[in-house]
Design an enzyme around this catalytic site. Structure first.
Site, PDB file in Angstrom:
ATOM      1  N   GLU A   1      19.003 -16.550  -6.000  1.00  0.00           N
ATOM      2  CA  GLU A   1      18.676 -15.324  -6.530  1.00  0.00           C
ATOM      3  C   GLU A   1      17.857 -15.637  -7.979  1.00  0.00           C
ATOM      4  O   GLU A   1      17.116 -14.992  -8.420  1.00  0.00           O
ATOM      5  CB  GLU A   1      19.803 -14.230  -6.459  1.00  0.00           C
ATOM      6  CG  GLU A   1      19.464 -12.918  -7.045  1.00  0.00           C
ATOM      7  CD  GLU A   1      18.344 -12.203  -6.532  1.00  0.00           C
ATOM      8  OE1 GLU A   1      17.459 -12.694  -5.556  1.00  0.00           O
ATOM      9  OE2 GLU A   1      17.640 -11.251  -6.770  1.00  0.00           O
TER      10      GLU A   1
ATOM     11  N   ARG B   1       4.188  -0.482  -4.760  1.00  0.00           N
ATOM     12  CA  ARG B   1       3.854  -0.725  -3.448  1.00  0.00           C
ATOM     13  C   ARG B   1       2.542  -1.685  -3.277  1.00  0.00           C
ATOM     14  O   ARG B   1       2.393  -2.145  -2.200  1.00  0.00           O
ATOM     15  CB  ARG B   1       3.846   0.433  -2.514  1.00  0.00           C
ATOM     16  CG  ARG B   1       4.816   1.218  -2.428  1.00  0.00           C
ATOM     17  CD  ARG B   1       4.869   2.393  -1.184  1.00  0.00           C
ATOM     18  NE  ARG B   1       4.664   2.054  -0.060  1.00  0.00           N
ATOM     19  CZ  ARG B   1       5.688   2.014   0.854  1.00  0.00           C
ATOM     20  NH1 ARG B   1       6.662   2.119   0.275  1.00  0.00           N
ATOM     21  NH2 ARG B   1       5.410   1.682   1.883  1.00  0.00           N
TER      22      ARG B   1
ATOM     23  N   LYS C   1      14.227 -14.905  -9.157  1.00  0.00           N
ATOM     24  CA  LYS C   1      14.056 -13.511 -10.184  1.00  0.00           C
ATOM     25  C   LYS C   1      12.976 -14.387 -11.149  1.00  0.00           C
ATOM     26  O   LYS C   1      11.961 -13.560 -11.570  1.00  0.00           O
ATOM     27  CB  LYS C   1      15.290 -13.234 -10.881  1.00  0.00           C
ATOM     28  CG  LYS C   1      16.051 -12.088 -10.530  1.00  0.00           C
ATOM     29  CD  LYS C   1      15.503 -10.878 -10.143  1.00  0.00           C
ATOM     30  CE  LYS C   1      14.589 -11.099  -8.920  1.00  0.00           C
ATOM     31  NZ  LYS C   1      15.245 -10.236  -7.627  1.00  0.00           N
TER      32      LYS C   1
ATOM     33  N   TRP D   1      -2.413  -2.946  -1.758  1.00  0.00           N
ATOM     34  CA  TRP D   1      -2.145  -4.417  -1.652  1.00  0.00           C
ATOM     35  C   TRP D   1      -2.848  -4.879  -0.675  1.00  0.00           C
ATOM     36  O   TRP D   1      -2.745  -4.827   0.615  1.00  0.00           O
ATOM     37  CB  TRP D   1      -0.600  -4.676  -1.179  1.00  0.00           C
ATOM     38  CG  TRP D   1       0.009  -5.901  -1.598  1.00  0.00           C
ATOM     39  CD1 TRP D   1       0.371  -6.537  -2.725  1.00  0.00           C
ATOM     40  CD2 TRP D   1      -0.109  -7.084  -0.609  1.00  0.00           C
ATOM     41  NE1 TRP D   1       0.770  -8.041  -2.507  1.00  0.00           N
ATOM     42  CE2 TRP D   1       0.418  -8.167  -1.190  1.00  0.00           C
ATOM     43  CE3 TRP D   1      -0.198  -7.226   0.681  1.00  0.00           C
ATOM     44  CZ2 TRP D   1       0.824  -9.241  -0.704  1.00  0.00           C
ATOM     45  CZ3 TRP D   1      -0.030  -8.469   1.313  1.00  0.00           C
ATOM     46  CH2 TRP D   1       0.404  -9.475   0.760  1.00  0.00           C
TER      47      TRP D   1
ATOM     48  N   ASN E   1      -1.735   2.395   5.432  1.00  0.00           N
ATOM     49  CA  ASN E   1      -0.800   1.370   5.141  1.00  0.00           C
ATOM     50  C   ASN E   1      -0.679   0.791   6.256  1.00  0.00           C
ATOM     51  O   ASN E   1      -0.166   1.300   7.225  1.00  0.00           O
ATOM     52  CB  ASN E   1       0.397   1.695   4.292  1.00  0.00           C
ATOM     53  CG  ASN E   1       1.739   1.130   4.014  1.00  0.00           C
ATOM     54  OD1 ASN E   1       1.363  -0.331   4.102  1.00  0.00           O
ATOM     55  ND2 ASN E   1       2.748   1.344   4.311  1.00  0.00           N
ATOM     56  N   GLY E   2      -0.667  -0.856   6.375  1.00  0.00           N
ATOM     57  CA  GLY E   2      -0.342  -1.411   7.477  1.00  0.00           C
ATOM     58  C   GLY E   2      -1.317  -2.276   8.038  1.00  0.00           C
ATOM     59  O   GLY E   2      -2.130  -2.603   7.004  1.00  0.00           O
TER      60      GLY E   2
ATOM     61  N   GLU F   1       9.314 -15.173  -9.747  1.00  0.00           N
ATOM     62  CA  GLU F   1       8.428 -13.885  -9.437  1.00  0.00           C
ATOM     63  C   GLU F   1       8.048 -13.287 -10.564  1.00  0.00           C
ATOM     64  O   GLU F   1       6.790 -12.524 -10.513  1.00  0.00           O
ATOM     65  CB  GLU F   1       9.209 -13.065  -8.343  1.00  0.00           C
ATOM     66  CG  GLU F   1      10.280 -12.467  -8.650  1.00  0.00           C
ATOM     67  CD  GLU F   1      11.007 -11.529  -7.790  1.00  0.00           C
ATOM     68  OE1 GLU F   1      10.339 -11.064  -6.744  1.00  0.00           O
ATOM     69  OE2 GLU F   1      12.195 -11.340  -7.641  1.00  0.00           O
TER      70      GLU F   1
ATOM     71  N   LYS G   1       6.484  -4.354  -3.432  1.00  0.00           N
ATOM     72  CA  LYS G   1       7.772  -4.123  -3.211  1.00  0.00           C
ATOM     73  C   LYS G   1       8.075  -3.937  -1.837  1.00  0.00           C
ATOM     74  O   LYS G   1       8.990  -4.833  -1.207  1.00  0.00           O
ATOM     75  CB  LYS G   1       8.177  -2.876  -4.024  1.00  0.00           C
ATOM     76  CG  LYS G   1       9.737  -2.810  -3.969  1.00  0.00           C
ATOM     77  CD  LYS G   1      10.230  -2.353  -5.052  1.00  0.00           C
ATOM     78  CE  LYS G   1      11.760  -2.230  -4.983  1.00  0.00           C
ATOM     79  NZ  LYS G   1      12.320  -3.572  -5.446  1.00  0.00           N
TER      80      LYS G   1
ATOM     81  N   CYS H   1       0.754  -1.214   0.021  1.00  0.00           N
ATOM     82  CA  CYS H   1      -0.095   0.007   0.036  1.00  0.00           C
ATOM     83  C   CYS H   1       0.932   1.417  -0.066  1.00  0.00           C
ATOM     84  O   CYS H   1       1.947   1.450   0.786  1.00  0.00           O
ATOM     85  CB  CYS H   1      -1.103   0.252   1.213  1.00  0.00           C
ATOM     86  SG  CYS H   1      -2.145  -1.270   1.388  1.00  0.00           S
TER      87      CYS H   1
ATOM     88  N   HIS I   1      20.179 -36.769  -3.886  1.00  0.00           N
ATOM     89  CA  HIS I   1      19.596 -37.154  -2.622  1.00  0.00           C
ATOM     90  C   HIS I   1      17.967 -36.777  -2.936  1.00  0.00           C
ATOM     91  O   HIS I   1      17.379 -36.903  -1.616  1.00  0.00           O
ATOM     92  CB  HIS I   1      20.193 -36.411  -1.361  1.00  0.00           C
ATOM     93  CG  HIS I   1      21.499 -36.561  -1.120  1.00  0.00           C
ATOM     94  ND1 HIS I   1      21.953 -37.740  -0.694  1.00  0.00           N
ATOM     95  CD2 HIS I   1      22.772 -35.829  -1.762  1.00  0.00           C
ATOM     96  CE1 HIS I   1      23.371 -37.827  -0.739  1.00  0.00           C
ATOM     97  NE2 HIS I   1      23.745 -36.664  -1.152  1.00  0.00           N
TER      98      HIS I   1
HETATM   99  C1  F6R Z   1      12.477 -10.065  -4.953  1.00  0.00           C
HETATM  100  C2  F6R Z   1      12.562  -9.262  -3.874  1.00  0.00           C
HETATM  101  C3  F6R Z   1      12.143  -9.564  -2.470  1.00  0.00           C
HETATM  102  C4  F6R Z   1      12.665  -8.622  -1.414  1.00  0.00           C
HETATM  103  C5  F6R Z   1      12.478  -8.829   0.055  1.00  0.00           C
HETATM  104  C6  F6R Z   1      13.090  -8.034   0.960  1.00  0.00           C
HETATM  105  O1  F6R Z   1      12.781  -9.589  -6.033  1.00  0.00           O
HETATM  106  O2  F6R Z   1      12.612  -8.027  -4.119  1.00  0.00           O
HETATM  107  O3  F6R Z   1      12.393 -10.858  -2.072  1.00  0.00           O
HETATM  108  O4  F6R Z   1      14.254  -8.626  -1.601  1.00  0.00           O
HETATM  109  O5  F6R Z   1      10.920  -8.674  -0.100  1.00  0.00           O
HETATM  110  O6  F6R Z   1      12.726  -6.740   0.934  1.00  0.00           O
HETATM  111  P1  F6R Z   1      13.490  -5.470   1.461  1.00  0.00           P
HETATM  112  O7  F6R Z   1      14.993  -5.792   0.835  1.00  0.00           O
HETATM  113  O8  F6R Z   1      13.082  -4.153   1.037  1.00  0.00           O
HETATM  114  O9  F6R Z   1      13.779  -5.890   2.731  1.00  0.00           O
END
Ligand code: F6R
Length: 606
Positions: free
Chosen positions: A479, A27, A483, A75, A101-102, A486, A601, A2, A502
């Site tokens: 990672e 967000r 990527k 969100w 937000n929250g 997601e 995000k 949000c 295993h």
């Molecule tokens: C994936 C991604 C998330 C963030 C995670 C932590 O691409 O961006 O997995 O890495 O939500 O977010 P921060 O770094 O803001 O604590």
């Protein structure tokens, strides 16, 4: 999770608010809404889906008249993503409009109480209780109603409150909220990205504080309603930094920015050939008192931590573990003053990371935060902060956030190893030289893979993709897999190559795609054997290998080459083509790359 915005000035508020929401859309993008007023009626529009839907139904805000207002992009946590649950929410008498937000954790009890008092709820959200509480406590003074309402709320919130008498408030408790100071107009927002088009002068609210905004003044109050003096900070980046700048997506732009971001993060911290951190100054006694390091974070930030773990253990000979913050916080962890906790977060607002950090700090750990967003909660709570100077990261999937986190961890490992007397001068100098060269190497990793779209086209229809690697390669696999999954929604998972036998190898069959990372040279031959094993079961292998590595050509079906750097820096160059691969696969599949489904995000709720 949000985004909220607020505006008061002499021009129409709705277009300003909608523009702000566009900049905060990363967000959350389940619904969007605004409420505006001139003092009198509150005019409101809200709609399911993207901010562009809100823009369409209001003709870019032109249909909504009023010079004071609040806005929201959602969100969903409580209640389905639909028009009714979209914010703002109104009090029954229409006097108050609220954006949030929250999570209001005690909302169920409050809802019960308010229902008992005859209040009718229109939505399923936790937020609506705030609007009704404001009405309940209003006795002619909106500020008093705000304070009394805040006293009833448990949980995390940043709230924007518009009162039909024309007063505008912003409240903060464990959720980001920043005030923007303009000329004849003032603003608030969840992130400076929505403020920079208007002003670079900002005030970071602290937990428990609230503010009243008018066109000519911003007054911040503490929880008891006493005015507090707050420092005004200056945002260091320009509005262009948070725009696409000609790229089709923010993610691609941010991938391409990585050489510059690495440089911005690293160069200012190398002075006369020595690594210097501006806010990390342990005495020798403190340093030698540390007997273990715990790295905690979520998602990609934790995967940056995985890279950091290998490097720090290798160079500093100190035990390092990487703990998911969502687990660590509830695990009754064994921690004392000899533990150094490294907290990694791009946003600095991730709820689980903050909670884990508080938990460990309370047990005596010394906390070093690696954070991108200046003034964020994690930056404020940590004992020491090292900022990653990646600039605003807008795409939901992190790229430059991750590489700059790894860059700081690399520097930190070299710095600590040197301070602990574990690094010869020659090696130190060589690594520092290599750090200077890395922006060029990252650029080379991009340039070598300009045609990666071809591979993306070839492999984009797979349903499952397995990433394998060993040691640092394995850390990068995590990672790479995240990527891909997601943003393209392909099942992708990272496996330590040595673990295949295993269990996981049972999944490999004719036509499976295995992405094998083979850049960690001490274990190159072992990884080659794993490649043979999956090929023997019919898998196609796309390898990632160092430039000049010939042996790989005879084993893999396709190869992505990356430049040869100092081995400890390889992960940074390696991850770049994996980001590009994920990007182009998602593009081939027609996915909404910057706003992947179900994600947001900044994860400010648990
Ligand atoms: C994936 C991604 C998330 C963030 C995670 C932590 O691409 O961006 O997995 O890495 O939500 O977010 P921060 O770094 O803001 O604590």
């Amino acid at each position: 999770m949000c985004g909220i915005v607020g505006f008061t000035g002499t021009r129409e508020a709705a277009p300003v608010l909608i523009d702000g929401l566009r900049r905060l859309e990363y967000r959350g993008y389940d619904s969007a809404g605004v409420a505006v007023s001139d003092g009198g009626t509150v005019n409101m529009a809200k709609v399911k889906g993207y901010v562009k839907n809100l823009s369409e139904i209001t003709h870019d805000g032109a249909d909504l008249k009023g010079r004071i207002g609040i806005g929201h992009t959602r969100w969903a946590t409580h209640g389905a993503p639909n028009d009714v649950n979209a914010h703002p929410h109104l009090s029954s008498d229409g006097r108050f409009a609220v954006v949030h937000n929250g999570i209001i954790e005690n909302y169920a009890l409050l809802r019960q109480e308010l229902t008992g008092r005859g209040y009718k709820f229109a939505s399923d959200t936790d937020t609506e209780v705030v609007a009704h509480l404001l009405e309940l406590y209003y006795d002619g003074d909106a500020k008093r109603a705000v304070m009394r309402t805040a006293a009833r709320l448990e949980g995390s919130y940043s709230l924007g409150v518009l009162c039909s008498d024309g007063r505008l408030f912003a409240m903060r408790e464990q959720s980001p909220l920043i005030l923007g100071l303009g000329v004849g107009e003032n603003y608030f927002a969840s992130d400076v990205a929505a403020l920079v088009p208007h002003t670079k002068n900002v005030i970071y609210l602290d937990d428990g504080e609230f503010a009243e905004l008018t066109p000519d003044s911003v007054t911040v109050y503490d929880v008891l309603g006493r005015a507090v003096e707050k420092p005004v900070s200056r945002v260091t980046w320009d509005v262009e930094a948070a725009e696409k700048g000609g790229y089709e997506h923010f993610m691609l732009k941010e991938i391409m920015e990585q050489p510059a971001c690495f440089k911005a993060t690293v160069e200012p911290r190398i002075k006369d050939g020595r690594i210097v951190f501006e806010n990390f100054d342990l005495t020798d006694e403190e340093l030698h008192g540390i007997n273990r390091v715990i790295i905690t974070a979520c998602g990609s930030a934790s995967y940056a931590g995985q890279v950091g773990r290998y490097i720090m253990e290798e160079l500093c000979r100190i035990p390092v573990s990487v703990e998911l913050a969502s687990e660590l916080r509830y695990r009754n962890p064994i921690i004392d003053k000899h533990t150094m906790l490294i907290v990694i977060s791009q946003s600095g607002e991730t709820a689980d990371t903050i909670a884990a950090m508080r938990e460990c700090k309370a047990r005596g750990a010394r906390v070093l935060a690696i954070v991108n967003v200046v003034g964020s909660t994690i930056a404020k709570l940590a004992d020491h902060v090292i900022y990653t100077w990646a600039g605003p990261e807008i795409a939901v999937a992190t790229t430059k956030g991750y590489t700059t986190q790894v860059a700081v961890l690399d520097m930190l490992a070299i710095y600590l190893a040197d301070r602990l007397g574990l690094m010869e001068k020659e090696r130190y100098d060589r690594l520092v030289d290599a750090l200077h060269a890395m922006p060029g190497q990252i650029q080379r990793a991009i340039d070598l893979n300009r045609n990666i779209g071809r591979l993306a086209k070839k492999f984009c229809r797979h349903n499952a993709i397995y990433f394998i690697g060993r040691n640092l390669d394995y850390a990068v696999c995590m990672e790479g897999a995240l990527k891909l999954k997601e943003i393209s929604y392909i099942f992708a998972e990272a496996y330590a190559a040595g673990e295949l036998k295993h269990g996981t190898i049972a999944l490999v069959e004719e036509g499976s795609l295995v992405i094998a990372l083979a850049c960690y040279e001490p274990l190159f031959d072992k990884t080659m054997s794993n490649i043979e094993e999956v090929k023997a079961r019919g898998a196609e292998v796309l390898a990632v290998a160092l430039e000049g590595s010939r042996k790989i050509l005879s084993k893999a079906d396709d190869v992505i080459f990356v430049p040869r750097t100092e081995p400890v820096f390889n992960p940074i160059a390696q991850v770049v083509p994996l980001q590009l691969f994920a990007y182009y696969v998602a593009r081939e599949r027609g996915c909404d790359i910057d706003k992947p489904k179900n994600l947001a995000k900044s994860v400010t709720v648990e």
